[in-house]
Write a protein that holds these residues in place. Structure first.
Motif, PDB file in Angstrom:
ATOM      1  N   UNK A   1      37.563  39.721  63.523  1.00 12.42           N
ATOM      2  CA  UNK A   1      39.003  39.432  63.529  1.00 12.42           C
ATOM      3  C   UNK A   1      39.508  38.923  62.179  1.00 12.42           C
ATOM      4  N   UNK A   2      38.561  38.463  61.378  1.00 14.58           N
ATOM      5  CA  UNK A   2      38.944  37.766  60.149  1.00 14.58           C
ATOM      6  C   UNK A   2      39.701  38.674  59.180  1.00 14.58           C
ATOM      7  N   UNK A   3      39.267  39.924  59.098  1.00 15.43           N
ATOM      8  CA  UNK A   3      39.918  40.827  58.140  1.00 15.43           C
ATOM      9  C   UNK A   3      41.391  41.001  58.494  1.00 15.43           C
ATOM     10  N   UNK A   4      41.643  41.209  59.777  1.00 13.51           N
ATOM     11  CA  UNK A   4      43.034  41.400  60.201  1.00 13.51           C
ATOM     12  C   UNK A   4      43.834  40.113  60.019  1.00 13.51           C
ATOM     13  N   UNK A   5      43.186  38.974  60.299  1.00 15.64           N
ATOM     14  CA  UNK A   5      43.867  37.693  60.090  1.00 15.64           C
ATOM     15  C   UNK A   5      44.312  37.546  58.642  1.00 15.64           C
ATOM     16  N   UNK A   6      43.422  37.896  57.737  1.00 19.36           N
ATOM     17  CA  UNK A   6      43.704  37.695  56.321  1.00 19.36           C
ATOM     18  C   UNK A   6      44.654  38.741  55.761  1.00 19.36           C
ATOM     19  N   UNK A   7      44.384  40.005  56.110  1.00 22.05           N
ATOM     20  CA  UNK A   7      45.101  41.083  55.420  1.00 22.05           C
ATOM     21  C   UNK A   7      46.124  41.786  56.310  1.00 22.05           C
TER      22      UNK A   7
ATOM     23  N   UNK B   1      48.246  50.596  65.568  1.00 21.43           N
ATOM     24  CA  UNK B   1      47.296  51.661  65.848  1.00 21.43           C
ATOM     25  C   UNK B   1      46.109  51.728  64.903  1.00 21.43           C
ATOM     26  N   UNK B   2      45.947  50.711  64.073  1.00 27.79           N
ATOM     27  CA  UNK B   2      44.851  50.730  63.103  1.00 27.79           C
ATOM     28  C   UNK B   2      43.491  50.689  63.799  1.00 27.79           C
ATOM     29  N   UNK B   3      43.464  50.030  64.927  1.00 22.96           N
ATOM     30  CA  UNK B   3      42.225  49.991  65.728  1.00 22.96           C
ATOM     31  C   UNK B   3      42.623  49.759  67.178  1.00 22.96           C
ATOM     32  N   UNK B   4      41.658  49.914  68.081  1.00 20.18           N
ATOM     33  CA  UNK B   4      41.973  49.729  69.491  1.00 20.18           C
ATOM     34  C   UNK B   4      42.530  48.333  69.694  1.00 20.18           C
ATOM     35  N   UNK B   5      43.651  48.257  70.341  1.00 17.41           N
ATOM     36  CA  UNK B   5      44.232  46.933  70.590  1.00 17.41           C
ATOM     37  C   UNK B   5      45.287  46.559  69.572  1.00 17.41           C
ATOM     38  N   UNK B   6      45.392  47.322  68.486  1.00 14.56           N
ATOM     39  CA  UNK B   6      46.416  47.005  67.479  1.00 14.56           C
ATOM     40  C   UNK B   6      47.726  47.642  67.899  1.00 14.56           C
ATOM     41  N   UNK B   7      48.370  47.021  68.906  1.00 18.67           N
ATOM     42  CA  UNK B   7      49.579  47.639  69.460  1.00 18.67           C
ATOM     43  C   UNK B   7      50.778  47.518  68.542  1.00 18.67           C
ATOM     44  N   UNK B   8      50.790  46.463  67.763  1.00 14.56           N
ATOM     45  CA  UNK B   8      51.922  46.294  66.862  1.00 14.56           C
ATOM     46  C   UNK B   8      51.417  46.041  65.444  1.00 14.56           C
TER      47      UNK B   8
ATOM     48  N   UNK C   1      44.321  41.743  41.214  1.00 15.83           N
ATOM     49  CA  UNK C   1      45.518  42.595  41.151  1.00 15.83           C
ATOM     50  C   UNK C   1      46.722  42.055  41.903  1.00 15.83           C
ATOM     51  N   UNK C   2      46.512  40.947  42.632  1.00 13.84           N
ATOM     52  CA  UNK C   2      47.612  40.364  43.416  1.00 13.84           C
ATOM     53  C   UNK C   2      48.139  41.337  44.466  1.00 13.84           C
ATOM     54  N   UNK C   3      47.272  42.202  44.965  1.00 11.48           N
ATOM     55  CA  UNK C   3      47.732  43.174  45.953  1.00 11.48           C
ATOM     56  C   UNK C   3      46.826  43.146  47.174  1.00 11.48           C
ATOM     57  N   UNK C   4      47.422  43.332  48.337  1.00  9.75           N
ATOM     58  CA  UNK C   4      46.623  43.433  49.560  1.00  9.75           C
ATOM     59  C   UNK C   4      46.983  44.739  50.272  1.00  9.75           C
ATOM     60  N   UNK C   5      46.065  45.173  51.123  1.00  7.46           N
ATOM     61  CA  UNK C   5      46.306  46.373  51.903  1.00  7.46           C
ATOM     62  C   UNK C   5      46.016  46.028  53.350  1.00  7.46           C
ATOM     63  N   UNK C   6      46.966  46.244  54.236  1.00  5.02           N
ATOM     64  CA  UNK C   6      46.724  45.983  55.652  1.00  5.02           C
ATOM     65  C   UNK C   6      45.686  46.963  56.176  1.00  5.02           C
ATOM     66  N   UNK C   7      44.970  46.587  57.242  1.00  5.39           N
ATOM     67  CA  UNK C   7      44.016  47.527  57.843  1.00  5.39           C
ATOM     68  C   UNK C   7      44.807  48.714  58.375  1.00  5.39           C
TER      69      UNK C   7
END
Ligand code: ATP
Ligand code: MG
Length: 456
Positions: free
Chosen positions: A215-221, A226-233, A269-275
């Motif tokens: 869960x940590x990656x999604x928490x951070x970034x 629909x990025x993964x099962x359960x990612x409804x929004x 780079x001061x940039x993030x990418x959401x999953x």
């Protein structure tokens, strides 16, 4: 040369010269007696000499028959020094005035004719009280003066920490805060945020050790819908939430390697990418990180990236364990006691002598948090007006050594003492021996007898 301690100052305000001389004569042995015959003179002496105790005749010129000048003098003295102890000297039958003076803040009153021995008792008590009040005020000023963003620290090591915080606060460089558990790492992170230009924006904390790895990656970034099962929004991560502010990564040593790579990229780079996201999002957030682990060791074991370590620790703030802040332990203990006693509306005047000794002797493996918890508990448990070692659960000598025979207990105690002295002096045997009050050869002998290694 006179080496006796200086006599306390006493100001006698009295317009009758014969009374003045009599009082001076009676008190000059014990006090540095200062004299004034009217209100302006009295105020002058007060400003120049700052006596803690004053005797005041209410009938002063130009109103020697009345009390107006006397009351005025009293008010002016108290305004100049609220802790000053003013003892009113009145004639017989003037008790009403004396009581009125006490209502206005005088310490006590005394009726003429003056009985020297009685007056001395009153003066002594006033002086004693004044000393206590001054000490308490000094301590409070010290606590306030040297507390920094909620952190108490009079010890030099903490003063250095405060100086570092001030320096890095005005910059945007990442800071790595290193220290044992409970030393105040989070407080330092918050202080850096509040002292800097980002103080008006968010301070976002994430404990890398408390969130399951998946869960940590999604928490951070964050993630896209629909990025993964359960990612409804779609969800923003903490980096994005910290936009404009500060992101505090607690227990950074727990960050899994793949996320370490992503963090490194952010720092570069001061940039993030959401999953599941396709675009990079620019985030202006300052990164602070904390750990109680030895990251160098983690690097050697391949658990932490060296490049990230250097990026994060452009500045490293090292928080000393509480046991190494000798000056601070009692100061923090006293401040916390005051805080919790007030919160619980309990009248507690301090620690017993034994409690103070126990606090100083304890090793504080849990650092300030442990001290905090023990004092919270003690404030609830205490029955009298002073905290005992039992209230703090620090009466450990019997618990620790009690189950052994006398010889074993004595040896265990000696071993503990020696270990503490050596660790306190960072392995310097000569200093450790001096601390223990024995010679160096004696210390070596003892260590050999107790089967202790000299390398320790
Ligand atoms: N110098 C200090 N003066 C007063 N209170 C302090 C001080 N240092 C720490 N504290 C208090 O001690 C507790 C622990 O501090 P903090 O949570 O910042 O420690 P930590 O190093 O982050 O601990 P951990 O590694 O367990 O997370 C907090 O309640 C904090 O308010
Ligand atoms: Mg913490």
């Amino acid at each position: 040369m006179d080496l006796s301690p200086p006599k306390p100052k006493l100001l006698i305000v009295e317009d009758d010269e014969s009374v003045r001389t009599q009082m001076r004569w009676a008190l000059v042995q014990e006090y540095e007696v200062l004299l004034a015959g009217d209100r302006p003179a009295a105020l002058g002496v007060l400003e120049n000499e700052r006596p803690p105790v004053v005797t005041l005749d209410l009938g002063l010129p130009p109103d020697a028959g009345g009390t107006e000048e006397g009351f005025l003098a009293l008010a002016e003295m108290l305004e100049f020094d609220p802790l000053i102890k003013v003892i009113i000297i009145t004639g017989r039958g003037e008790k009403d005035n004396a009581l009125k003076a006490i209502g206005l803040g005088a310490y006590d009153f005394f009726c003429k004719p003056i009985q020297t021995e009685e007056l001395k008792v009153v003066l002594n008590r006033a002086l004693y009280l004044s000393q206590i009040e001054h000490e308490r005020r000094d301590l409070q000023e010290k606590l306030q003066g040297e507390a920094f963003e909620g952190m108490i620290g009079t010890d030099l090591k903490m003063q250095e920490v405060f100086a570092s915080i001030r320096k890095v606060a005005t910059t945007d460089v990442p800071v790595l805060i290193v220290g044992e558990s409970g030393t105040g790492k989070e407080l330092v992170a918050r202080a850096i945020h509040r002292q800097g230009s980002r103080k008006g924006s968010q301070f976002i904390t994430i404990n890398c050790g408390a969130i399951p790895e998946n869960l940590l990656e999604s928490e951070l970034f964050g993630h896209e819908k629909g990025a993964f099962t359960g990612a409804h929004i779609q969800r923003k991560g903490r980096f994005e939430t910290a936009q404009g502010g500060t992101l505090f990564l607690d227990e950074i040593g727990e960050l899994p390697l793949p996320l370490q790579v992503k963090l490194l990229r952010f720092l570069q780079e001061k940039k993030v990418e959401r999953i599941g996201g396709r675009e990079e999002i620019f985030v202006d957030a300052r990164v602070l990180a904390a750990t109680n682990r030895d990251l160098k060791l983690e690097i050697n074991e391949g658990k932490f990236r060296e490049d990230l370590y250097y990026r994060l620790g452009v500045v490293t703030i090292l928080l000393p364990p509480l046991r190494e802040r000798e000056e601070d332990i009692l100061v923090i203990a006293t401040a916390l006691l005051q805080r919790y006693a007030d919160e619980n509306r309990k009248k507690i005047t301090g620690f017993t002598k034994q409690a103070l000794q126990a606090i100083e002797a304890h090793n504080w493996p849990g650092n300030v948090r442990e001290l905090e918890n023990r004092i919270k508990r003690a404030v609830i448990m205490v029955e009298g007006s002073k905290i005992t070692p039992e209230d703090l659960e620090l009466s450990s000598a019997f618990k620790k050594y009690g189950s052994q025979g006398l010889k074993e207990a004595r040896e265990a105690l000696e071993r503990d003492f020696i270990e503490r002295a050596i660790s306190k002096n960072r392995g310097n045997i000569t200093q450790a021996a001096a601390d223990l009050g024995i010679s160096r050869p004696t210390l070596y002998e003892l260590m050999e007898k107790l089967g202790m290694e000299k390398e320790k």
